[in-house]
Scaffold this motif. Structure first.
Motif, PDB file in Angstrom:
ATOM      1  N   GLU A 202      -4.136 -57.246  32.665  1.00 22.19           N
ATOM      2  CA  GLU A 202      -5.196 -58.249  32.432  1.00 22.19           C
ATOM      3  C   GLU A 202      -5.580 -58.315  30.956  1.00 22.19           C
ATOM      4  N   ASN A 203      -5.563 -57.148  30.298  1.00 18.82           N
ATOM      5  CA  ASN A 203      -5.953 -57.091  28.884  1.00 18.82           C
ATOM      6  C   ASN A 203      -4.788 -56.586  28.035  1.00 18.82           C
ATOM      7  N   GLY A 204      -3.678 -57.332  28.105  1.00 17.81           N
ATOM      8  CA  GLY A 204      -2.440 -56.912  27.448  1.00 17.81           C
ATOM      9  C   GLY A 204      -2.585 -56.672  25.957  1.00 17.81           C
ATOM     10  N   ASN A 205      -3.336 -57.538  25.259  1.00 18.12           N
ATOM     11  CA  ASN A 205      -3.454 -57.391  23.804  1.00 18.12           C
ATOM     12  C   ASN A 205      -4.202 -56.110  23.432  1.00 18.12           C
ATOM     13  N   GLU A 206      -5.295 -55.866  24.166  1.00 20.36           N
ATOM     14  CA  GLU A 206      -6.075 -54.626  23.903  1.00 20.36           C
ATOM     15  C   GLU A 206      -5.233 -53.399  24.239  1.00 20.36           C
ATOM     16  N   MET A 207      -4.504 -53.508  25.317  1.00 22.95           N
ATOM     17  CA  MET A 207      -3.637 -52.405  25.761  1.00 22.95           C
ATOM     18  C   MET A 207      -2.595 -52.095  24.680  1.00 22.95           C
ATOM     19  N   ARG A 208      -2.024 -53.160  24.121  1.00 18.76           N
ATOM     20  CA  ARG A 208      -1.016 -52.994  23.067  1.00 18.76           C
ATOM     21  C   ARG A 208      -1.632 -52.293  21.848  1.00 18.76           C
ATOM     22  N   ASP A 209      -2.828 -52.739  21.443  1.00 11.28           N
ATOM     23  CA  ASP A 209      -3.504 -52.113  20.306  1.00 11.28           C
ATOM     24  C   ASP A 209      -3.799 -50.642  20.597  1.00 11.28           C
ATOM     25  N   MET A 210      -4.203 -50.356  21.831  1.00 11.04           N
ATOM     26  CA  MET A 210      -4.505 -48.974  22.209  1.00 11.04           C
ATOM     27  C   MET A 210      -3.228 -48.121  22.103  1.00 11.04           C
ATOM     28  N   LEU A 211      -2.112 -48.688  22.606  1.00 16.34           N
ATOM     29  CA  LEU A 211      -0.848 -47.931  22.548  1.00 16.34           C
ATOM     30  C   LEU A 211      -0.431 -47.693  21.100  1.00 16.34           C
ATOM     31  N   ILE A 212      -0.539 -48.732  20.280  1.00 17.23           N
ATOM     32  CA  ILE A 212      -0.163 -48.593  18.860  1.00 17.23           C
ATOM     33  C   ILE A 212      -0.995 -47.476  18.219  1.00 17.23           C
ATOM     34  N   SER A 213      -2.288 -47.459  18.528  1.00 20.49           N
ATOM     35  CA  SER A 213      -3.178 -46.481  17.881  1.00 20.49           C
ATOM     36  C   SER A 213      -2.829 -45.051  18.275  1.00 20.49           C
ATOM     37  N   ARG A 214      -2.147 -44.871  19.399  1.00 26.89           N
ATOM     38  CA  ARG A 214      -1.786 -43.518  19.823  1.00 26.89           C
ATOM     39  C   ARG A 214      -0.519 -42.988  19.148  1.00 26.89           C
ATOM     40  N   HIS A 215       0.201 -43.869  18.474  1.00 25.03           N
ATOM     41  CA  HIS A 215       1.395 -43.429  17.726  1.00 25.03           C
ATOM     42  C   HIS A 215       0.970 -43.207  16.277  1.00 25.03           C
ATOM     43  N   ALA A 216       1.133 -41.972  15.786  1.00 29.41           N
ATOM     44  CA  ALA A 216       0.659 -41.660  14.432  1.00 29.41           C
ATOM     45  C   ALA A 216       1.250 -42.604  13.394  1.00 29.41           C
ATOM     46  N   LEU A 217       2.460 -43.091  13.629  1.00 26.74           N
ATOM     47  CA  LEU A 217       3.094 -43.981  12.646  1.00 26.74           C
ATOM     48  C   LEU A 217       2.532 -45.407  12.714  1.00 26.74           C
ATOM     49  N   GLY A 218       1.613 -45.661  13.650  1.00 32.45           N
ATOM     50  CA  GLY A 218       0.882 -46.932  13.663  1.00 32.45           C
ATOM     51  C   GLY A 218       1.677 -48.122  14.156  1.00 32.45           C
ATOM     52  N   ARG A 219       2.662 -47.908  14.979  1.00 34.11           N
ATOM     53  CA  ARG A 219       3.450 -49.004  15.546  1.00 34.11           C
ATOM     54  C   ARG A 219       4.193 -48.488  16.767  1.00 34.11           C
ATOM     55  N   LEU A 220       4.725 -49.423  17.553  1.00 30.37           N
ATOM     56  CA  LEU A 220       5.637 -49.041  18.630  1.00 30.37           C
ATOM     57  C   LEU A 220       7.033 -48.854  18.031  1.00 30.37           C
ATOM     58  N   GLY A 221       7.911 -48.221  18.782  1.00 26.79           N
ATOM     59  CA  GLY A 221       9.259 -47.973  18.266  1.00 26.79           C
ATOM     60  C   GLY A 221      10.188 -49.152  18.505  1.00 26.79           C
ATOM     61  N   ALA A 222      11.304 -49.159  17.791  1.00 32.20           N
ATOM     62  CA  ALA A 222      12.351 -50.181  17.983  1.00 32.20           C
ATOM     63  C   ALA A 222      13.494 -49.546  18.789  1.00 32.20           C
ATOM     64  N   PRO A 223      14.161 -50.319  19.642  1.00 30.97           N
ATOM     65  CA  PRO A 223      15.265 -49.764  20.443  1.00 30.97           C
ATOM     66  C   PRO A 223      16.306 -49.026  19.598  1.00 30.97           C
ATOM     67  N   ARG A 224      16.577 -49.529  18.388  1.00 32.38           N
ATOM     68  CA  ARG A 224      17.563 -48.878  17.528  1.00 32.38           C
ATOM     69  C   ARG A 224      17.194 -47.420  17.223  1.00 32.38           C
ATOM     70  N   GLU A 225      15.888 -47.152  17.146  1.00 32.91           N
ATOM     71  CA  GLU A 225      15.435 -45.810  16.783  1.00 32.91           C
ATOM     72  C   GLU A 225      15.710 -44.797  17.900  1.00 32.91           C
ATOM     73  N   ILE A 226      15.865 -45.286  19.120  1.00 30.96           N
ATOM     74  CA  ILE A 226      16.247 -44.422  20.234  1.00 30.96           C
ATOM     75  C   ILE A 226      17.779 -44.402  20.362  1.00 30.96           C
ATOM     76  N   ALA A 227      18.391 -45.570  20.228  1.00 34.13           N
ATOM     77  CA  ALA A 227      19.852 -45.659  20.385  1.00 34.13           C
ATOM     78  C   ALA A 227      20.575 -44.801  19.341  1.00 34.13           C
ATOM     79  N   ASP A 228      20.045 -44.728  18.128  1.00 30.33           N
ATOM     80  CA  ASP A 228      20.672 -43.895  17.096  1.00 30.33           C
ATOM     81  C   ASP A 228      20.697 -42.430  17.524  1.00 30.33           C
ATOM     82  N   ALA A 229      19.606 -41.979  18.162  1.00 24.32           N
ATOM     83  CA  ALA A 229      19.536 -40.587  18.625  1.00 24.32           C
ATOM     84  C   ALA A 229      20.503 -40.371  19.789  1.00 24.32           C
ATOM     85  N   ILE A 230      20.672 -41.398  20.602  1.00 21.68           N
ATOM     86  CA  ILE A 230      21.607 -41.288  21.730  1.00 21.68           C
ATOM     87  C   ILE A 230      23.042 -41.188  21.204  1.00 21.68           C
TER      88      ILE A 230
END
Ligand SMILES: NC(=O)c1ccc[n+]([C@@H]2O[C@H](COP(=O)([O-])OP(=O)(O)OC[C@H]3O[C@@H](n4cnc5c(N)ncnc54)[C@H](O)[C@@H]3O)[C@@H](O)[C@H]2O)c1
Length: 255
Positions: A202-230
């Motif tokens: 219901e509150n997708g934008n707020e949820m997104r901001d909340m998730l971003i704030s929980r990552h110390a780097l201040g953003r969500l990750g990109a798929p490439r950043e996981i695929a490189d580790a794989i």
């Protein structure tokens, strides 16, 4: 094609979307022959076509990871097509969740059936094919939510915690065979899974901001950043790693 996984054959479940698709692309760019599998046939075939168009080697097979007979057929078909199996990326999974006090056993079983049982079946049936070829690398997609809890996601957290410990037990049991087993624990990554969860909220934008704030780097990750580790875990660069949890979360679990 030269590369870090040149000559290896990789099977990627959930290869039609998100982290599975990006892992398939990057494994192919680094020289692997890639079998993508998924329940989403058109999107899976499209990813395989994209890899072929780039000059890589890939194919797609329809495959539901909850179905044991399909796992056996898929692995046999991969070996028949590419001659061996060196790498399994267990990326098929679903998110979503129900508040615990409204949760149903059916909902619980749906999430754990795909995320945990599906991963178990992959490990169970890929390992013999890898052993026959002298060893291999199994990479299981767990999550930071396999390490810390998240409200409304009990089944998801339980399934991903299960994947982490399945990984360690399998790593110990298979160590002598040359098969390595490791888990990857992404933070929140910009994939259709996360986009759909935010869209459904219901509150997708707020949820997104909340998730971003929980990552110390201040953003969500990109798929490439996981695929490189794989790719790293699939390659011989990680030859002394087994039973490990590779956390890639922009600092989410550092707090
Ligand atoms: N995106 C994230 O933030 C994140 C974070 C941590 C862990 N993960 C995990 O990474 C994996 C990939 O997630 P994603 O973000 O790429 O999701 P996604 O939804 O983009 O892709 C998942 C794919 O799995 C497929 N799938 C679903 N059920 C299946 C089944 N029964 N059999 C075969 N395929 C099936 C879907 O069709 C889809 O193509 C999942 O296991 C997920 O739990 C994702």
């Amino acid at each position: 094609m030269a590369g870090r996984v040149k000559g290896k054959v990789a099977l990627v479940s959930g290869g039609a979307s998100g982290l599975g698709a990006e892992s398939g692309r990057r494994l192919a760019r680094e020289g692997a022959r890639v079998m993508l599998t998924d329940v989403a046939h058109d999107r899976g075939q499209a990813v395989a076509d994209e890899i072929l168009a780039e000059g890589g080697e890939a194919a797609f097979l329809p495959h539901d990871v909850t179905d044991e007979a399909q796992w056996i057929e898929t692995i046999q078909a991969t070996v028949a097509r590419f001659g061996r199996l060196d790498v399994l990326v267990n990326s098929a999974g679903i998110g979503g969740g129900e508040p615990l006090l409204e949760a149903t056993l059916e909902g619980w079983r749906r999430v754990t059936g795909i995320n945990l049982d599906g991963t178990f079946l992959g490990v169970r049936h890929a390992a013999p094919a890898m052993i026959a070829g002298g060893g291999g690398s199994i990479i299981n997609l767990s999550s930071i939510l396999g390490k810390v809890g998240f409200p409304g996601a009990a089944a998801y957290c339980a399934s991903k915690g299960g994947v982490a410990l399945l990984t360690k037990a399998a790593a110990l049991e298979l160590a002598a065979t040359g098969v390595r087993v490791n888990s990857v624990h992404p933070g929140f990554i910009e994939t259709p899974m996360v986009a759909e969860a935010l869209h459904a909220s219901e509150n997708g934008n707020e949820m997104r901001d909340m998730l971003i704030s929980r990552h110390a780097l201040g953003r969500l990750g990109a798929p490439r950043e996981i695929a490189d580790a794989i790719v790293f875990l699939a390659s011989d660069e990680s030859s002394f790693m087994t039973g490990a949890e590779l956390v890639i979360d922009g600092g989410y679990t550092a707090a």
